[in-house]
Design an enzyme around this catalytic site. Structure first.
Site, PDB file in Angstrom:
ATOM      1  N   GLY A   1      11.012  56.259 -31.103  1.00  0.00           N
ATOM      2  CA  GLY A   1      11.470  57.398 -30.308  1.00  0.00           C
ATOM      3  C   GLY A   1      12.974  57.487 -30.222  1.00  0.00           C
ATOM      4  O   GLY A   1      13.560  58.575 -30.315  1.00  0.00           O
TER       5      GLY A   1
ATOM      6  N   LYS B   1      16.123  51.781 -17.095  1.00  0.00           N
ATOM      7  CA  LYS B   1      16.802  51.400 -18.331  1.00  0.00           C
ATOM      8  C   LYS B   1      17.879  52.424 -18.688  1.00  0.00           C
ATOM      9  O   LYS B   1      19.010  52.066 -19.038  1.00  0.00           O
ATOM     10  CB  LYS B   1      15.799  51.293 -19.476  1.00  0.00           C
TER      11      LYS B   1
ATOM     12  N   ALA C   1       3.403  55.209 -27.259  1.00  0.00           N
ATOM     13  CA  ALA C   1       2.188  54.463 -27.549  1.00  0.00           C
ATOM     14  C   ALA C   1       2.042  53.311 -26.568  1.00  0.00           C
ATOM     15  O   ALA C   1       3.006  52.886 -25.952  1.00  0.00           O
ATOM     16  CB  ALA C   1       2.207  53.927 -28.978  1.00  0.00           C
TER      17      ALA C   1
ATOM     18  N   LYS D   1      -4.985  54.150 -33.158  1.00  0.00           N
ATOM     19  CA  LYS D   1      -4.199  55.145 -33.890  1.00  0.00           C
ATOM     20  C   LYS D   1      -5.107  56.158 -34.590  1.00  0.00           C
ATOM     21  O   LYS D   1      -4.802  57.360 -34.624  1.00  0.00           O
ATOM     22  CB  LYS D   1      -3.293  54.454 -34.907  1.00  0.00           C
TER      23      LYS D   1
ATOM     24  N   LEU E   1       4.430  49.737 -41.240  1.00  0.00           N
ATOM     25  CA  LEU E   1       5.058  48.866 -40.257  1.00  0.00           C
ATOM     26  C   LEU E   1       6.537  49.214 -40.165  1.00  0.00           C
ATOM     27  O   LEU E   1       7.269  49.128 -41.149  1.00  0.00           O
ATOM     28  CB  LEU E   1       4.887  47.406 -40.665  1.00  0.00           C
TER      29      LEU E   1
END
Length: 369
Positions: free
Chosen positions: A64, A90, A133, A218, A243
């Site tokens: 993201g 954060k 996710a 997924k 990955l």
């Protein structure tokens, strides 16, 4: 649908992101102050700023963050949909946004499981990038059966919210290559390897029986998204990255990486263990989104840079993630014919040409039932 992190992991991410900011990852990310407002688009069906206002879920995750960076570099106004106080804390600690969103980034709290909350977050945006996710906070199993079910539910609700939000016309959905590669073994065809491309779906029953929960989640989530979008006034594209790696991926994406690599030796043996740099993934998201505007993109896109074929490469990947070295027990794919061959020609055409096609032509490809 937020990413759960330990305190140590959160601090590591802060340091990594702060370093990126200091080195100028994007002109819009400057340490000048705190902004929590949500800028509502005004005028016209395409949203504010000439249709260049978009919402990104999971915008502080590894993928993201790269997507947001790429959007800012290309002149978009970005609204970050945050789920937890931890995410907001954060951002506050990093002081990464200009006052009142003047640097092109706005934040809004949104619950991925609540349609009304999502509608408020998406309102005024022309497009949505759904990159968030679930990740196991323990960082070992990486994913659970329960998380897989939640991810599918959240995917459906995000698409429903896109459809119901008048300003939203397009959605780019981050899936995974794992939604394409897992299936029952069949006798090897001596004429050559079987091709794995955008037409291929992982077998949910196989994933469930083998407890491949990340792949199961997924696959189920992407299918839920396509079902929710079918026949609706929304253009949808899904990007299926391998990955995801890149600078700092061990610290910022370790739990997702460990979850991805469950069954890695079988993937290596089958010729489908692949990696992709996070910047490639971000560029694929942007290219797909922009091509959707002139009906030149649609359907699914497999995204990878490199297929791992040798035990030495596999060992180096595990070393980078701090996983046990199992190279001695792994047979090189080069030592025997690969059973499968990954194909990314569709993404290659999108990334390298301006070829026009009809968006609806892609929908017959989305078959999974």
């Amino acid at each position: 649908m937020g990413v759960l992190r330990s305190t140590h992991g959160m601090q590591a991410e802060l340091e990594e992101m702060r370093s990126a900011l200091l080195h100028g990852v994007a002109p819009g990310w400057r340490p000048t102050g705190d902004a929590r407002a949500v800028k509502r688009a005004v005028g016209g069906p395409e949203g504010g700023a000439g249709g260049r206002t978009v919402c990104v879920t999971g915008g502080i995750s590894f993928v993201g963050f790269a997507v947001v960076d790429r959007l800012l570099r290309n002149g978009y106004t970005v609204r970050l949909a945050l789920e937890t106080q931890e995410d907001l804390d954060k951002l506050r600690e990093m002081e990464m946004f200009g006052e009142d969103g003047r640097d092109g980034v706005w934040t809004v709290m949104a619950n991925m499981m609540e349609p009304e909350s999502l509608n408020r977050a998406f309102d005024g945006c022309t497009g949505v990038f759904h990159t968030s996710a679930f990740v196991d906070p323990g960082g070992m199993s990486g994913y659970t059966k329960h998380m897989a079910a939640l991810e599918a539910q959240a995917a459906e609700r995000v698409i429903e919210a896109c459809v119901r939000t008048e300003s939203v016309r397009k959605c780019v959905f981050t899936s995974s290559l794992l939604a394409c590669v897992w299936r029952e073994s069949h006798p090897h065809d001596t004429r050559g390897p079987s091709i794995i491309d955008e037409n291929c779906w992982s077998d949910e029953t196989f994933c469930r029986d083998n407890k491949l929960w990340f792949a199961y989640g997924k696959t189920a989530a992407e299918k839920a998204a396509w079902r929710a979008a079918r026949g609706r006034d929304l253009k949808l594209v899904t990007v299926c990255p391998a990955l995801v790696t890149g600078p700092g991926f061990r610290r910022r994406n370790s739990t997702a990486s460990i979850a991805y690599l469950k069954g890695s030796q079988a993937m290596l043996a089958g010729g489908v263990l692949a990696t992709v740099n996070v910047e490639t993934v971000a560029e694929a998201h942007l290219r797909a989104y922009e091509a959707m505007g002139n009906n030149a993109a649609g359907g699914r896109y497999i995204c990878y840079d490199r297929v791992i074929r040798r035990a030495e490469e596999f060992a180096e990947l595990e070393r980078q993630l701090g996983m046990p070295d199992r190279a001695a027990t792994v047979q090189n794919v080069d030592d025997r014919p690969a059973r499968f061959e990954l194909c990314k020609r569709k993404l290659g055409r999108l990334m390298s040409s301006r070829r026009r096609c009809t968006y609806e032509d892609y929908y017959p490809m989305i078959r999974f039932e």
